[in-house]
Design a protein around this motif. Sequence first.
Motif, PDB file in Angstrom:
ATOM      1  N   THR A  41       0.851  -1.181   0.000  1.00  0.00           N
ATOM      2  CA  THR A  41       0.000   0.000   0.000  1.00  0.00           C
ATOM      3  C   THR A  41       0.888   1.231   0.000  1.00  0.00           C
ATOM      4  O   THR A  41       1.819   1.339   0.791  1.00  0.00           O
ATOM      5  N   ILE A  42       0.586   2.142  -0.903  1.00  0.00           N
ATOM      6  CA  ILE A  42       1.340   3.394  -0.981  1.00  0.00           C
ATOM      7  C   ILE A  42       0.408   4.531  -0.602  1.00  0.00           C
ATOM      8  O   ILE A  42      -0.633   4.735  -1.234  1.00  0.00           O
ATOM      9  N   ASP A  43       0.779   5.247   0.435  1.00  0.00           N
ATOM     10  CA  ASP A  43       0.039   6.434   0.847  1.00  0.00           C
ATOM     11  C   ASP A  43       0.768   7.641   0.262  1.00  0.00           C
ATOM     12  O   ASP A  43       1.817   8.052   0.759  1.00  0.00           O
ATOM     13  N   LEU A  44       0.239   8.187  -0.802  1.00  0.00           N
ATOM     14  CA  LEU A  44       0.893   9.301  -1.492  1.00  0.00           C
ATOM     15  C   LEU A  44       1.028  10.534  -0.600  1.00  0.00           C
ATOM     16  O   LEU A  44       1.910  11.356  -0.818  1.00  0.00           O
ATOM     17  N   GLN A  45       0.191  10.641   0.415  1.00  0.00           N
ATOM     18  CA  GLN A  45       0.273  11.794   1.320  1.00  0.00           C
ATOM     19  C   GLN A  45       1.607  11.857   2.058  1.00  0.00           C
ATOM     20  O   GLN A  45       2.028  12.928   2.473  1.00  0.00           O
ATOM     21  N   GLN A  46       2.272  10.727   2.197  1.00  0.00           N
ATOM     22  CA  GLN A  46       3.572  10.733   2.888  1.00  0.00           C
ATOM     23  C   GLN A  46       4.618  11.516   2.099  1.00  0.00           C
ATOM     24  O   GLN A  46       5.659  11.880   2.635  1.00  0.00           O
ATOM     25  N   TYR A  47       4.338  11.805   0.839  1.00  0.00           N
ATOM     26  CA  TYR A  47       5.273  12.571   0.006  1.00  0.00           C
ATOM     27  C   TYR A  47       4.908  14.055  -0.064  1.00  0.00           C
ATOM     28  O   TYR A  47       5.507  14.805  -0.812  1.00  0.00           O
ATOM     29  N   TYR A  48       3.946  14.469   0.726  1.00  0.00           N
ATOM     30  CA  TYR A  48       3.506  15.865   0.762  1.00  0.00           C
ATOM     31  C   TYR A  48       4.605  16.730   1.382  1.00  0.00           C
ATOM     32  O   TYR A  48       5.200  16.368   2.392  1.00  0.00           O
ATOM     33  N   ASP A  49       4.857  17.855   0.776  1.00  0.00           N
ATOM     34  CA  ASP A  49       5.863  18.801   1.281  1.00  0.00           C
ATOM     35  C   ASP A  49       5.158  19.811   2.180  1.00  0.00           C
ATOM     36  O   ASP A  49       4.329  20.597   1.723  1.00  0.00           O
ATOM     37  N   ASP A  50       5.490  19.791   3.471  1.00  0.00           N
ATOM     38  CA  ASP A  50       4.841  20.659   4.458  1.00  0.00           C
ATOM     39  C   ASP A  50       5.394  22.082   4.494  1.00  0.00           C
ATOM     40  O   ASP A  50       4.937  22.890   5.290  1.00  0.00           O
ATOM     41  N   THR A  51       6.366  22.382   3.652  1.00  0.00           N
ATOM     42  CA  THR A  51       6.926  23.730   3.627  1.00  0.00           C
ATOM     43  C   THR A  51       5.812  24.732   3.327  1.00  0.00           C
ATOM     44  O   THR A  51       4.982  24.506   2.449  1.00  0.00           O
ATOM     45  N   SER A  52       5.806  25.817   4.049  1.00  0.00           N
ATOM     46  CA  SER A  52       4.793  26.853   3.862  1.00  0.00           C
ATOM     47  C   SER A  52       4.843  27.400   2.439  1.00  0.00           C
ATOM     48  O   SER A  52       5.912  27.648   1.891  1.00  0.00           O
ATOM     49  N   ARG A  53       3.664  27.563   1.845  1.00  0.00           N
ATOM     50  CA  ARG A  53       3.530  28.154   0.509  1.00  0.00           C
ATOM     51  C   ARG A  53       2.724  29.437   0.643  1.00  0.00           C
ATOM     52  O   ARG A  53       1.697  29.469   1.292  1.00  0.00           O
ATOM     53  N   ILE A  54       3.208  30.481  -0.008  1.00  0.00           N
ATOM     54  CA  ILE A  54       2.519  31.761   0.072  1.00  0.00           C
ATOM     55  C   ILE A  54       2.514  32.410  -1.301  1.00  0.00           C
ATOM     56  O   ILE A  54       3.455  32.260  -2.070  1.00  0.00           O
ATOM     57  N   GLY A  55       1.435  33.120  -1.583  1.00  0.00           N
ATOM     58  CA  GLY A  55       1.326  33.804  -2.862  1.00  0.00           C
ATOM     59  C   GLY A  55       1.742  35.262  -2.756  1.00  0.00           C
ATOM     60  O   GLY A  55       1.561  35.903  -1.720  1.00  0.00           O
ATOM     61  N   LEU A  56       2.317  35.757  -3.822  1.00  0.00           N
ATOM     62  CA  LEU A  56       2.683  37.171  -3.916  1.00  0.00           C
ATOM     63  C   LEU A  56       1.996  37.720  -5.155  1.00  0.00           C
ATOM     64  O   LEU A  56       2.353  37.375  -6.285  1.00  0.00           O
ATOM     65  N   ASP A  57       0.986  38.563  -4.937  1.00  0.00           N
ATOM     66  CA  ASP A  57       0.197  39.140  -6.018  1.00  0.00           C
ATOM     67  C   ASP A  57       0.888  40.396  -6.549  1.00  0.00           C
ATOM     68  O   ASP A  57       1.086  41.371  -5.815  1.00  0.00           O
ATOM     69  N   LEU A  58       1.261  40.387  -7.816  1.00  0.00           N
ATOM     70  CA  LEU A  58       1.919  41.532  -8.434  1.00  0.00           C
ATOM     71  C   LEU A  58       1.029  42.765  -8.495  1.00  0.00           C
ATOM     72  O   LEU A  58       1.525  43.890  -8.603  1.00  0.00           O
ATOM     73  N   LYS A  59      -0.251  42.565  -8.405  1.00  0.00           N
ATOM     74  CA  LYS A  59      -1.200  43.670  -8.498  1.00  0.00           C
ATOM     75  C   LYS A  59      -0.866  44.796  -7.517  1.00  0.00           C
ATOM     76  O   LYS A  59      -1.019  45.971  -7.830  1.00  0.00           O
ATOM     77  N   GLN A  60      -0.374  44.431  -6.337  1.00  0.00           N
ATOM     78  CA  GLN A  60      -0.067  45.436  -5.313  1.00  0.00           C
ATOM     79  C   GLN A  60       1.049  46.393  -5.728  1.00  0.00           C
ATOM     80  O   GLN A  60       1.187  47.467  -5.170  1.00  0.00           O
ATOM     81  N   PHE A  61       1.842  46.006  -6.711  1.00  0.00           N
ATOM     82  CA  PHE A  61       2.953  46.849  -7.163  1.00  0.00           C
ATOM     83  C   PHE A  61       2.612  47.653  -8.434  1.00  0.00           C
ATOM     84  O   PHE A  61       3.466  48.366  -8.949  1.00  0.00           O
ATOM     85  N   LEU A  62       1.386  47.512  -8.921  1.00  0.00           N
ATOM     86  CA  LEU A  62       0.995  48.155 -10.168  1.00  0.00           C
ATOM     87  C   LEU A  62       0.201  49.435  -9.912  1.00  0.00           C
ATOM     88  O   LEU A  62      -0.583  49.508  -8.952  1.00  0.00           O
ATOM     89  N   PHE A  63       0.362  50.398 -10.761  1.00  0.00           N
ATOM     90  CA  PHE A  63      -0.404  51.636 -10.694  1.00  0.00           C
ATOM     91  C   PHE A  63      -1.855  51.304 -10.998  1.00  0.00           C
ATOM     92  O   PHE A  63      -2.179  50.729 -12.042  1.00  0.00           O
ATOM     93  N   LYS A  64      -2.733  51.641 -10.044  1.00  0.00           N
ATOM     94  CA  LYS A  64      -4.160  51.327 -10.122  1.00  0.00           C
ATOM     95  C   LYS A  64      -4.410  49.835 -10.365  1.00  0.00           C
ATOM     96  O   LYS A  64      -5.433  49.442 -10.898  1.00  0.00           O
ATOM     97  N   GLY A  65      -3.448  49.015  -9.952  1.00  0.00           N
ATOM     98  CA  GLY A  65      -3.588  47.569 -10.071  1.00  0.00           C
ATOM     99  C   GLY A  65      -3.511  47.038 -11.487  1.00  0.00           C
ATOM    100  O   GLY A  65      -3.732  45.850 -11.711  1.00  0.00           O
ATOM    101  N   LEU A  66      -3.187  47.922 -12.441  1.00  0.00           N
ATOM    102  CA  LEU A  66      -3.204  47.502 -13.840  1.00  0.00           C
ATOM    103  C   LEU A  66      -1.972  47.856 -14.663  1.00  0.00           C
ATOM    104  O   LEU A  66      -1.694  47.221 -15.672  1.00  0.00           O
ATOM    105  N   ILE A  67      -1.262  48.873 -14.257  1.00  0.00           N
ATOM    106  CA  ILE A  67      -0.186  49.391 -15.101  1.00  0.00           C
ATOM    107  C   ILE A  67       1.148  49.315 -14.365  1.00  0.00           C
ATOM    108  O   ILE A  67       1.276  49.788 -13.241  1.00  0.00           O
ATOM    109  N   LEU A  68       2.125  48.753 -15.041  1.00  0.00           N
ATOM    110  CA  LEU A  68       3.459  48.672 -14.474  1.00  0.00           C
ATOM    111  C   LEU A  68       4.246  49.893 -14.943  1.00  0.00           C
ATOM    112  O   LEU A  68       4.505  50.044 -16.132  1.00  0.00           O
TER     113      LEU A  68
END
Length: 175
Positions: free
Chosen positions: A22-49
């Motif tokens: 029996t292979i439990d694929l969950q044992q290969y899960y990487d517990d390292t924290s994953r976080i998103g970085l939205d580029l929108k916050q760095f854009l003028f009015k959220g649209l223009i670079l």
Amino acid sequence: MATDTQQGEIVNKIKQSKKLATIDLQQYYDDTSRIGLDLKQFLFKGLILKEKEFRQQLKDFDWSQYKDQYVCIYCSSDAIISKWAYMLIGSHLVPHAKEVFNGKPDDIIHELYQRKLAEVDWSQYQDKFVILKGCSDDGRPVPESVYLYATQKLLPYVKKLMYGEACSNVPVYRS
């Protein structure tokens, strides 16, 4: 001669089988924290670079908050972002993050599983009946794509491939 069940002991012959794995694929899960970085916050009015302002915002940004995490860069607006902008953000992140990806955090789960599963010696399942465990709810998701990947790796070796649990499985392949 008394059998194991006559003396009160129940023997799980399925579990004792050397041909069943029996292979439990969950044992290969990487517990390292994953976080998103939205580029929108760095854009003028959220649209223009605007390059000059963009570079200044990146220079002033606190990148240390991403220490030892997987950082996934994406843009939630419909802005057209040049490739160099991703490269520039990456140059700020690399000294802090464990690794930088393009996409949202859920987009990289397959990639992380695939890396760990690539290290498995699949030949250990030669001529065995293999069950890819399917039932568990401990918060470590296993996408369908990971089951497909494991299936591809197992088929050259296994005698039989199943999904589920030993007591209730779905046959998938038989050589």
